[in-house]
Design a protein around this motif. Structure first.
Motif, PDB file in Angstrom:
ATOM      1  N   ILE A   1      42.008  39.337  33.878  1.00 29.49           N
ATOM      2  CA  ILE A   1      42.639  38.122  33.338  1.00 29.49           C
ATOM      3  C   ILE A   1      43.329  37.331  34.441  1.00 29.49           C
ATOM      4  O   ILE A   1      43.630  37.863  35.509  1.00 29.49           O
ATOM      5  CB  ILE A   1      43.673  38.431  32.219  1.00 29.49           C
ATOM      6  N   GLU A   2      43.577  36.060  34.135  1.00 30.18           N
ATOM      7  CA  GLU A   2      44.375  35.188  34.999  1.00 30.18           C
ATOM      8  C   GLU A   2      45.484  34.609  34.139  1.00 30.18           C
ATOM      9  O   GLU A   2      45.373  34.575  32.913  1.00 30.18           O
ATOM     10  CB  GLU A   2      43.490  34.079  35.578  1.00 30.18           C
ATOM     11  N   SER A   3      46.527  34.175  34.775  1.00 28.97           N
ATOM     12  CA  SER A   3      47.650  33.615  34.014  1.00 28.97           C
ATOM     13  C   SER A   3      48.043  32.260  34.571  1.00 28.97           C
ATOM     14  O   SER A   3      48.044  32.052  35.780  1.00 28.97           O
ATOM     15  CB  SER A   3      48.846  34.558  34.090  1.00 28.97           C
ATOM     16  N   LYS A   4      48.335  31.377  33.657  1.00 31.82           N
ATOM     17  CA  LYS A   4      48.833  30.045  34.015  1.00 31.82           C
ATOM     18  C   LYS A   4      49.970  29.716  33.085  1.00 31.82           C
ATOM     19  O   LYS A   4      50.300  30.487  32.192  1.00 31.82           O
ATOM     20  CB  LYS A   4      47.710  28.998  33.856  1.00 31.82           C
ATOM     21  N   GLN A   5      50.521  28.527  33.243  1.00 31.01           N
ATOM     22  CA  GLN A   5      51.620  28.066  32.393  1.00 31.01           C
ATOM     23  C   GLN A   5      51.278  28.208  30.902  1.00 31.01           C
ATOM     24  O   GLN A   5      52.098  28.640  30.113  1.00 31.01           O
ATOM     25  CB  GLN A   5      51.900  26.583  32.732  1.00 31.01           C
ATOM     26  N   LYS A   6      50.036  27.839  30.568  1.00 27.91           N
ATOM     27  CA  LYS A   6      49.648  27.835  29.140  1.00 27.91           C
ATOM     28  C   LYS A   6      49.384  29.233  28.572  1.00 27.91           C
ATOM     29  O   LYS A   6      49.114  29.391  27.397  1.00 27.91           O
ATOM     30  CB  LYS A   6      48.429  26.937  28.920  1.00 27.91           C
ATOM     31  N   GLY A   7      49.407  30.249  29.428  1.00 31.41           N
ATOM     32  CA  GLY A   7      49.218  31.611  28.939  1.00 31.41           C
ATOM     33  C   GLY A   7      48.238  32.412  29.774  1.00 31.41           C
ATOM     34  O   GLY A   7      47.926  32.072  30.910  1.00 31.41           O
ATOM     35  N   HIS A   8      47.747  33.491  29.179  1.00 35.52           N
ATOM     36  CA  HIS A   8      46.840  34.417  29.860  1.00 35.52           C
ATOM     37  C   HIS A   8      45.439  34.214  29.291  1.00 35.52           C
ATOM     38  O   HIS A   8      45.283  33.985  28.102  1.00 35.52           O
ATOM     39  CB  HIS A   8      47.296  35.860  29.614  1.00 35.52           C
ATOM     40  N   TYR A   9      44.430  34.357  30.140  1.00 37.48           N
ATOM     41  CA  TYR A   9      43.050  34.169  29.685  1.00 37.48           C
ATOM     42  C   TYR A   9      42.113  34.976  30.578  1.00 37.48           C
ATOM     43  O   TYR A   9      42.473  35.368  31.695  1.00 37.48           O
ATOM     44  CB  TYR A   9      42.670  32.677  29.697  1.00 37.48           C
ATOM     45  N   LEU A  10      40.896  35.222  30.088  1.00 35.94           N
ATOM     46  CA  LEU A  10      39.938  36.033  30.834  1.00 35.94           C
ATOM     47  C   LEU A  10      39.480  35.343  32.116  1.00 35.94           C
ATOM     48  O   LEU A  10      39.197  34.149  32.128  1.00 35.94           O
ATOM     49  CB  LEU A  10      38.695  36.324  29.977  1.00 35.94           C
ATOM     50  N   SER A  11      39.399  36.127  33.186  1.00 35.23           N
ATOM     51  CA  SER A  11      38.867  35.633  34.464  1.00 35.23           C
ATOM     52  C   SER A  11      37.334  35.675  34.374  1.00 35.23           C
ATOM     53  O   SER A  11      36.782  36.130  33.366  1.00 35.23           O
ATOM     54  CB  SER A  11      39.322  36.568  35.588  1.00 35.23           C
ATOM     55  N   GLU A  12      36.660  35.258  35.443  1.00 38.96           N
ATOM     56  CA  GLU A  12      35.186  35.355  35.483  1.00 38.96           C
ATOM     57  C   GLU A  12      34.747  36.795  35.228  1.00 38.96           C
ATOM     58  O   GLU A  12      33.837  37.068  34.460  1.00 38.96           O
ATOM     59  CB  GLU A  12      34.669  34.922  36.873  1.00 38.96           C
ATOM     60  N   LYS A  13      35.442  37.728  35.903  1.00 42.41           N
ATOM     61  CA  LYS A  13      35.118  39.152  35.748  1.00 42.41           C
ATOM     62  C   LYS A  13      35.377  39.599  34.300  1.00 42.41           C
ATOM     63  O   LYS A  13      34.580  40.338  33.715  1.00 42.41           O
ATOM     64  CB  LYS A  13      35.983  39.970  36.726  1.00 42.41           C
TER      65      LYS A  13
ATOM     66  N   LYS B   1      32.685  38.517  32.014  1.00 40.76           N
ATOM     67  CA  LYS B   1      31.500  39.361  32.190  1.00 40.76           C
ATOM     68  C   LYS B   1      31.643  40.647  31.355  1.00 40.76           C
ATOM     69  O   LYS B   1      30.706  41.104  30.709  1.00 40.76           O
ATOM     70  CB  LYS B   1      31.355  39.709  33.676  1.00 40.76           C
ATOM     71  N   LYS B   2      32.854  41.220  31.385  1.00 45.48           N
ATOM     72  CA  LYS B   2      33.109  42.453  30.614  1.00 45.48           C
ATOM     73  C   LYS B   2      33.018  42.164  29.112  1.00 45.48           C
ATOM     74  O   LYS B   2      32.527  42.987  28.345  1.00 45.48           O
ATOM     75  CB  LYS B   2      34.487  43.044  30.944  1.00 45.48           C
ATOM     76  N   LEU B   3      33.503  40.982  28.712  1.00 41.36           N
ATOM     77  CA  LEU B   3      33.433  40.594  27.299  1.00 41.36           C
ATOM     78  C   LEU B   3      31.966  40.546  26.852  1.00 41.36           C
ATOM     79  O   LEU B   3      31.609  41.010  25.773  1.00 41.36           O
ATOM     80  CB  LEU B   3      34.099  39.226  27.097  1.00 41.36           C
ATOM     81  N   LYS B   4      31.122  40.006  27.719  1.00 47.48           N
ATOM     82  CA  LYS B   4      29.685  39.916  27.417  1.00 47.48           C
ATOM     83  C   LYS B   4      29.093  41.324  27.250  1.00 47.48           C
ATOM     84  O   LYS B   4      28.281  41.569  26.361  1.00 47.48           O
ATOM     85  CB  LYS B   4      28.982  39.170  28.562  1.00 47.48           C
ATOM     86  N   GLU B   5      29.537  42.245  28.130  1.00 47.86           N
ATOM     87  CA  GLU B   5      29.054  43.633  28.033  1.00 47.86           C
ATOM     88  C   GLU B   5      29.498  44.273  26.718  1.00 47.86           C
ATOM     89  O   GLU B   5      28.736  44.979  26.068  1.00 47.86           O
ATOM     90  CB  GLU B   5      29.569  44.464  29.218  1.00 47.86           C
TER      91      GLU B   5
END
Length: 199
Positions: free
Chosen positions: A56-68, A71-75
């Protein structure tokens, strides 16, 4: 040495998988805590581990899935689908989840697993020859529960899919018990990084 169990953040693999599904879109810690019915301390630890594994990555608006992470979500999605909320059963929140290429199973065992994991009830179905049926006797779902059958038609059903429906008084319990059944059958095929979060 004494320690209080309550002081340790606690979450299971079900929480990790549910969080991965949730974090397709940016979410704040409070929202994750509410949706998964987990303490904020546990959510903080869970996010820290996902971040450490670069999922995951985090920004002001919250946390969200990174590219990696995506990919895991797809798996994960190749093994089973994200639970989808369907209409209430017995007045309780209910979720449906598809398990692709399921191994051999006994419906009763899967129902027991769901109930062991806080579900109030569970229904195990299969999609065969264009119909959703009860595997024990081949009865079509639309004959007994037409509203639920209609609700499930919005899912991307594939021949041989196993459909797990769970319901519970608490939304988070209904959601996670469906994931629990999927993990009961598919845990061995999960991406290594996802398993590492709870190790």
């Amino acid at each position: 040495m004494s320690w209080k169990r309550g002081a340790y953040p606690e979450f299971g693999l079900e929480d990790v998988v549910a969080a991965v599904f949730l974090l397709k879109d940016a979410k704040g810690r409070k929202q994750i805590s509410e949706e998964l019915n987990l303490g904020e301390g546990s959510v903080r630890t869970l996010l820290k581990k996902l971040s450490h594994l670069e999922l995951i990555e985090s920004k002001q608006k919250g946390h969200y899935l990174s590219e990696k992470g995506l990919k895991k979500l797809k798996e994960i999605n190749s093994l089973f689908s994200e639970p989808k909320e369907i209409e209430k059963i017995e007045g309780m929140p209910a979720y449906a989840l598809l398990i692709h290429n399921p191994p051999e199973f006994k419906s009763i065992d899967l129902r027991d697993e769901a109930i062991r994991f806080f579900a109030k009830g569970a229904m195990i179905l299969v999609y065969e020859k264009g119909q959703i049926i009860f595997p024990e006797d081949g009865r079509p779902l639309k004959d007994t529960l037409p509203e639920i059958a209609q609700d499930l038609e919005n899912l991307e059903l594939k021949e041989g899919d196993l459909i797990v429906i769970t319901w519970a008084p608490q939304k988070a319990h209904a959601l996670k018990s469906a994931i629990h059944v999927a993990l009961f059958l598919k845990k061995g095929e999960l991406p290594r990084d996802i398993l590492e979060v709870v190790e």
